[in-house]
Design an enzyme around this catalytic site. Sequence first.
Site, PDB file in Angstrom:
ATOM      1  N   GLY A  45       0.769  -1.242   0.000  1.00  0.00           N
ATOM      2  CA  GLY A  45       0.000   0.000   0.000  1.00  0.00           C
ATOM      3  C   GLY A  45       0.794   1.282   0.000  1.00  0.00           C
ATOM      4  O   GLY A  45       0.338   2.305  -0.529  1.00  0.00           O
ATOM      5  N   ASP A 104      -4.890   1.519  10.442  1.00  0.00           N
ATOM      6  CA  ASP A 104      -6.289   1.116  10.592  1.00  0.00           C
ATOM      7  C   ASP A 104      -6.436   0.516  11.996  1.00  0.00           C
ATOM      8  O   ASP A 104      -6.535   1.249  12.983  1.00  0.00           O
ATOM      9  CB  ASP A 104      -6.606   0.133   9.467  1.00  0.00           C
ATOM     10  CG  ASP A 104      -8.077  -0.195   9.337  1.00  0.00           C
ATOM     11  OD1 ASP A 104      -8.850   0.136  10.229  1.00  0.00           O
ATOM     12  OD2 ASP A 104      -8.472  -0.807   8.328  1.00  0.00           O
ATOM     13  N   LYS A 132      -6.938   6.178  10.586  1.00  0.00           N
ATOM     14  CA  LYS A 132      -8.358   5.899  10.806  1.00  0.00           C
ATOM     15  C   LYS A 132      -8.514   5.499  12.276  1.00  0.00           C
ATOM     16  O   LYS A 132      -8.658   4.315  12.613  1.00  0.00           O
ATOM     17  CB  LYS A 132      -8.785   4.754   9.883  1.00  0.00           C
ATOM     18  CG  LYS A 132     -10.250   4.735   9.526  1.00  0.00           C
ATOM     19  CD  LYS A 132     -10.597   3.462   8.773  1.00  0.00           C
ATOM     20  CE  LYS A 132     -10.623   3.646   7.286  1.00  0.00           C
ATOM     21  NZ  LYS A 132     -11.111   2.423   6.580  1.00  0.00           N
ATOM     22  N   VAL A 154     -11.728   3.254   2.013  1.00  0.00           N
ATOM     23  CA  VAL A 154     -11.045   4.191   1.109  1.00  0.00           C
ATOM     24  C   VAL A 154     -10.086   3.433   0.179  1.00  0.00           C
ATOM     25  O   VAL A 154      -9.430   2.473   0.583  1.00  0.00           O
ATOM     26  CB  VAL A 154     -10.279   5.295   1.882  1.00  0.00           C
ATOM     27  CG1 VAL A 154     -11.260   6.238   2.546  1.00  0.00           C
ATOM     28  CG2 VAL A 154      -9.323   4.714   2.913  1.00  0.00           C
ATOM     29  N   ASP A 160      -6.014  -0.369  -1.908  1.00  0.00           N
ATOM     30  CA  ASP A 160      -6.769  -1.227  -2.809  1.00  0.00           C
ATOM     31  C   ASP A 160      -8.041  -1.770  -2.178  1.00  0.00           C
ATOM     32  O   ASP A 160      -8.224  -1.744  -0.966  1.00  0.00           O
ATOM     33  CB  ASP A 160      -5.905  -2.429  -3.218  1.00  0.00           C
ATOM     34  CG  ASP A 160      -5.766  -3.453  -2.076  1.00  0.00           C
ATOM     35  OD1 ASP A 160      -5.442  -3.037  -0.944  1.00  0.00           O
ATOM     36  OD2 ASP A 160      -6.009  -4.653  -2.313  1.00  0.00           O
TER      37      ASP A 160
HETATM   38  C1  PRP Z   1      -3.090  -2.505   4.598  1.00  0.00           C
HETATM   39  C2  PRP Z   1      -2.326  -1.194   4.630  1.00  0.00           C
HETATM   40  C3  PRP Z   1      -1.574  -1.240   5.930  1.00  0.00           C
HETATM   41  C4  PRP Z   1      -2.439  -2.135   6.793  1.00  0.00           C
HETATM   42  C5  PRP Z   1      -3.144  -1.319   7.799  1.00  0.00           C
HETATM   43  O1  PRP Z   1      -2.256  -3.487   4.081  1.00  0.00           O
HETATM   44  O2  PRP Z   1      -1.464  -1.083   3.525  1.00  0.00           O
HETATM   45  O3  PRP Z   1      -0.296  -1.808   5.768  1.00  0.00           O
HETATM   46  O4  PRP Z   1      -3.388  -2.783   5.942  1.00  0.00           O
HETATM   47  O5  PRP Z   1      -4.050  -2.111   8.520  1.00  0.00           O
HETATM   48  P1  PRP Z   1      -3.946  -2.368  10.059  1.00  0.00           P
HETATM   49  O6  PRP Z   1      -3.608  -1.049  10.720  1.00  0.00           O
HETATM   50  O7  PRP Z   1      -5.335  -2.841  10.397  1.00  0.00           O
HETATM   51  O8  PRP Z   1      -2.923  -3.406  10.305  1.00  0.00           O
HETATM   52  P2  PRP Z   1      -2.814  -4.848   3.494  1.00  0.00           P
HETATM   53  O9  PRP Z   1      -2.560  -5.927   4.484  1.00  0.00           O
HETATM   54  O10 PRP Z   1      -4.228  -4.663   3.030  1.00  0.00           O
HETATM   55  O11 PRP Z   1      -1.873  -5.100   2.276  1.00  0.00           O
HETATM   56  P3  PRP Z   1      -1.463  -4.100   1.091  1.00  0.00           P
HETATM   57  O12 PRP Z   1      -0.594  -3.035   1.696  1.00  0.00           O
HETATM   58  O13 PRP Z   1      -0.728  -4.993   0.157  1.00  0.00           O
HETATM   59  O14 PRP Z   1      -2.725  -3.530   0.483  1.00  0.00           O
END
Ligand code: PRP
Length: 183
Positions: A45, A104, A132, A154, A160
Amino acid sequence: MYCDNDISRVLLTPQQIDNTVTSLANRISEDYADKNLLLVGLLKGSFVFMADLIRKLTVPCRTEFMAVSSYGSGTRSCGKVTITKDLSVNIDDCDVLVVEDILDTGITAACVTDILSKRNPASLRLCSFLDKPERRQVPITADYVGVTVPDEFVVGYGLDYDERYRNLDCLCVLKPEVYSDKA
Ligand code: PRP
């Protein structure tokens, strides 16, 4: 936008994103003058934010990337986060700044900073483009936050849904029917 039908509204325009990244880069450049800055982007991300951020920094820096995967949804345990791509350098003399796209639940950032802190960096801080706070499950705050967002789905600017929308140049709220249909 190619996916207009999937988007309920735009949260941040490209100009607002640019202003936010500029502001973060200015603060970081000031704080890391004369430091040994190593930016660690968390894949996937953060890659868009990371690319923009480093080009606005006015201090020397190096870049690395890490990837982690979490399993056992809802878990609060760092034991459920595994490193799928690790750093390729030692960080024991580095001022490490972990770069996230979004905080998150906070579990990813908490686990990664826990792992990195055990490698004895000179310093360790966290920068997240988005925060968030309503979703937080672990007590973690970022040292640098771009924008606080509401608890909505978002996408865009690297974020994504099902690997899509990362290429949008704005930050958008996804219509609930797009992801609830497939839940
Ligand atoms: C998403 C985002 C953060 C994480 C945040 O990654 O990029 O790294 O989640 O979430 P959290 O605070 O609840 O841990 P994801 O695991 O979806 O993978 P990506 O980065 O490849 O989209």
